[in-house]
Scaffold this active site. Structure first.
Site, mmCIF file in Angstrom:
data_model
loop_
_atom_site.group_PDB
_atom_site.id
_atom_site.type_symbol
_atom_site.label_atom_id
_atom_site.label_comp_id
_atom_site.label_asym_id
_atom_site.label_seq_id
_atom_site.Cartn_x
_atom_site.Cartn_y
_atom_site.Cartn_z
ATOM 1 N N GLU A 117 0.672 -1.352 0.085
ATOM 2 C CA GLU A 117 0.047 0.007 -0.052
ATOM 3 C C GLU A 117 0.920 1.163 0.025
ATOM 4 O O GLU A 117 2.035 1.295 0.554
ATOM 5 C CB GLU A 117 -0.853 0.173 1.274
ATOM 6 C CG GLU A 117 -1.910 -1.176 1.388
ATOM 7 C CD GLU A 117 -3.008 -1.168 0.566
ATOM 8 O OE1 GLU A 117 -3.158 -0.283 0.058
ATOM 9 O OE2 GLU A 117 -3.492 -2.271 0.414
ATOM 10 N N TYR B 163 4.988 -3.889 -8.220
ATOM 11 C CA TYR B 163 3.693 -4.217 -9.067
ATOM 12 C C TYR B 163 3.955 -4.690 -10.586
ATOM 13 O O TYR B 163 3.423 -5.639 -11.005
ATOM 14 C CB TYR B 163 2.673 -3.012 -9.438
ATOM 15 C CG TYR B 163 1.994 -2.645 -8.175
ATOM 16 C CD1 TYR B 163 0.788 -3.270 -7.666
ATOM 17 C CD2 TYR B 163 2.623 -2.014 -6.959
ATOM 18 C CE1 TYR B 163 0.033 -3.027 -6.678
ATOM 19 C CE2 TYR B 163 2.114 -1.714 -5.757
ATOM 20 C CZ TYR B 163 0.573 -2.073 -5.359
ATOM 21 O OH TYR B 163 0.055 -1.827 -4.475
ATOM 22 N N VAL C 250 -9.524 5.350 -16.196
ATOM 23 C CA VAL C 250 -10.589 4.188 -15.814
ATOM 24 C C VAL C 250 -10.349 4.688 -14.124
ATOM 25 O O VAL C 250 -9.383 4.729 -13.804
ATOM 26 C CB VAL C 250 -10.257 2.816 -16.100
ATOM 27 C CG1 VAL C 250 -11.066 2.039 -15.279
ATOM 28 C CG2 VAL C 250 -10.164 2.707 -17.469
ATOM 29 N N SER D 19 -12.432 4.353 -10.454
ATOM 30 C CA SER D 19 -13.613 3.656 -9.258
ATOM 31 C C SER D 19 -13.564 4.778 -8.198
ATOM 32 O O SER D 19 -14.782 5.193 -7.852
ATOM 33 C CB SER D 19 -13.203 2.563 -9.142
ATOM 34 O OG SER D 19 -12.694 1.549 -10.122
ATOM 35 N N ARG E 36 -4.877 14.009 -9.300
ATOM 36 C CA ARG E 36 -5.349 13.308 -10.239
ATOM 37 C C ARG E 36 -6.658 14.026 -10.780
ATOM 38 O O ARG E 36 -6.864 14.165 -12.167
ATOM 39 C CB ARG E 36 -5.270 11.659 -10.422
ATOM 40 C CG ARG E 36 -6.463 11.221 -9.337
ATOM 41 C CD ARG E 36 -6.116 9.785 -9.470
ATOM 42 N NE ARG E 36 -7.253 9.148 -8.826
ATOM 43 C CZ ARG E 36 -7.367 7.798 -8.567
ATOM 44 N NH1 ARG E 36 -6.609 6.881 -9.191
ATOM 45 N NH2 ARG E 36 -8.696 7.067 -8.061
ATOM 46 N N GLU F 206 -0.195 -1.233 -11.196
ATOM 47 C CA GLU F 206 -0.514 -2.056 -12.414
ATOM 48 C C GLU F 206 -1.142 -0.984 -13.400
ATOM 49 O O GLU F 206 -1.398 -1.293 -14.753
ATOM 50 C CB GLU F 206 -1.487 -3.091 -12.401
ATOM 51 C CG GLU F 206 -2.907 -2.761 -11.862
ATOM 52 C CD GLU F 206 -3.008 -2.405 -10.372
ATOM 53 O OE1 GLU F 206 -2.136 -2.366 -9.622
ATOM 54 O OE2 GLU F 206 -3.913 -1.604 -10.136
#
Ligand SMILES: *[C@@H]1O[C@H](CO)[C@@H](O)[C@H](O)[C@H]1NC(C)=O
Ligand SMILES: *[C@@H]1O[C@H](CO)[C@@H](O)[C@H](O)[C@H]1NC(C)=O
Ligand SMILES: *[C@@H]1O[C@H](CO)[C@@H](O)[C@H](O)[C@H]1NC(C)=O
Ligand SMILES: *[C@@H]1O[C@H](CO)[C@@H](O)[C@H](O)[C@H]1NC(C)=O
Length: 359
Positions: A130, A161, A188, A190, A198, A251
């Site tokens: 994390e 990663y 993308v 969530s 960002r 990732e």
């Protein structure tokens, strides 16, 4: 080797004492050899076929999801020799390394075995993938751990990663970059938070150029099998990390952008962190521009120039992406590192180490 035989057959106490003595003498000998460079090849001791097996005990599985440890997993799956990975706590007294995944500790679901005496020479490893902000308060772990397992490059065991590995020459000279793009920029997301940097960059960007957004935030979630095909139809993919910290490259870069065949526009650690792990001209860093408006202009001009755009894929001739997703692989990586660990090390202030700023 005789040492191995003794390890297997001797009674417990003798075994512990012996392995301790052997480790000690190895260390002393090693120290002597390194301080007398040239007398003997130091790597005699490091010959992997003669090095004793390292036992790594995982105290609890990350996120409560266990995987099979049957057979010699490190060898069978990753060709890492002399590495015994176990998750049964009865191995506590004989383990060389005991690994604790941070999340369960800070949530209170798991506890450190502080009531048992720590066997001499045993190392306790703190493991987390994390970003610092999600690791909780680590002050309670002062003077507890001897090693760290993290995506950080300065951790004792680095478990990124993903990474790029040199491609073996396979006769293929060109990388096919057939362009079948329908969107300029895709993102993308969530977990949208206005306070994230960002989100601010995104808002400014979409004021100048079109940005197509997918994910839970816009109620257009992508099933995992649709993720890469969708990204492949975008010229650029916003590989924006939700947390901006040293070496924290997830990732979003390695899988989503690189495997999705869109040029990544990255926001995360500083430019030099990316340059250290990714080839030049394989990504575009937000900090390379003086304003977000400039980024928009640059991306647009690049998309209109096929030659300059496809230059951003040239790295694929030399490199291939390796994703790391299996906890067993991360744990097996301890073993090749084990003999290079300092003899004695204690993280007296883990909180400070975790929150270290870019250097
Ligand atoms: C090192 O390992 C190889 C096998 O991989 C073995 O043949 C060789 O004898 C070993 N050398 C030493 C010095 O132990
Ligand atoms: C982990 O899984 C076990 C068994 O499935 C369950 O009893 C336990 O409550 C779970 N713990 C957490 C923290 O989810
Ligand atoms: C190009 O993308 C469209 C979807 O946008 C897809 O239907 C089509 O098959 C693709 N063509 C090629 C040659 O990949
Ligand atoms: C590991 O940390 C403990 C606790 O601080 C310390 O007593 C022990 O000497 C350390 N062991 C090694 C191998 O560094």
């Amino acid at each position: 080797m005789a040492f191995n035989k003794m390890l297997l057959s001797g009674p417990m106490k003798r075994r512990l004492l012996l392995s301790f003595l052997c480790l000690l003498s190895l260390c002393l000998l090693d120290g002597w050899l390194t301080s007398n460079q040239g007398l003997l090849p130091v790597n005699v001791l490091r010959n992997s076929s003669s090095s004793p097996t390292v036992t790594v005990l995982l105290w609890h599985w990350p996120f409560n999801t266990s995987l099979s440890l049957k057979g010699d997993v490190c060898w069978d799956l990753y060709r890492i020799p002399h590495c015994k990975l176990v998750d049964r706590r009865s191995f506590f007294s004989s383990a060389d390394v005991v690994v604790f995944h941070n999340k369960e500790l800070i949530r209170g679901h798991q506890k450190l075995p502080v009531d048992f005496p720590r066997p001499p020479g045993q190392r306790w490893a703190w493991m987390s993938l994390e970003a610092p902000v999600h690791n909780g308060n680590l002050r309670r772990f002062a003077h507890v751990f001897n090693m760290t397992i993290s995506y950080r490059r300065d951790a004792d065991v680095t478990v990124p990663y993903g990474e790029l590995l040199p491609k073996e020459a396979d006769g293929r000279v060109t990388e096919d970059v057939s362009l079948n793009k329908s969107s300029l920029i895709c993102w993308v997301v969530s977990n949208y938070r206005r306070r994230h940097k960002r989100s601010k960059v995104y808002k400014e960007l979409k004021a100048t150029v079109p940005v197509k957004v997918y994910g839970r935030w816009t109620k257009t979630p992508l099933p995992s099998e649709a993720l890469l095909p969708t990204i492949s139809r975008c010229y650029f993919y916003l590989a924006f990390e939700n947390s901006l910290s040293k070496d924290y490259i997830t990732e979003k870069l390695w899988r989503n952008a690189y495997l999705g065949r869109a040029v990544p526009v990255v926001l995360g650690p500083q430019l030099s962190d990316y340059r250290d792990v990714a080839p030049p001209n394989s990504f575009i860093h937000v900090d390379q521009f003086t304003s977000v408006g400039e980024i928009g202009k640059y991306l647009q001009s690049l998309a209109e120039d096929k030659k300059r755009y496809t230059d951003y894929f040239k790295w694929k001739l030399k490199w291939r992406v390796k994703l790391h997703t299996d906890w067993r692989e991360r744990l097996c990586k301890i073993c090749p590192q084990y003999n290079r660990l300092p003899q004695q090390k204690v993280y007296s202030d883990l909180e400070a180490w975790v929150n270290a700023k870019n250097t």
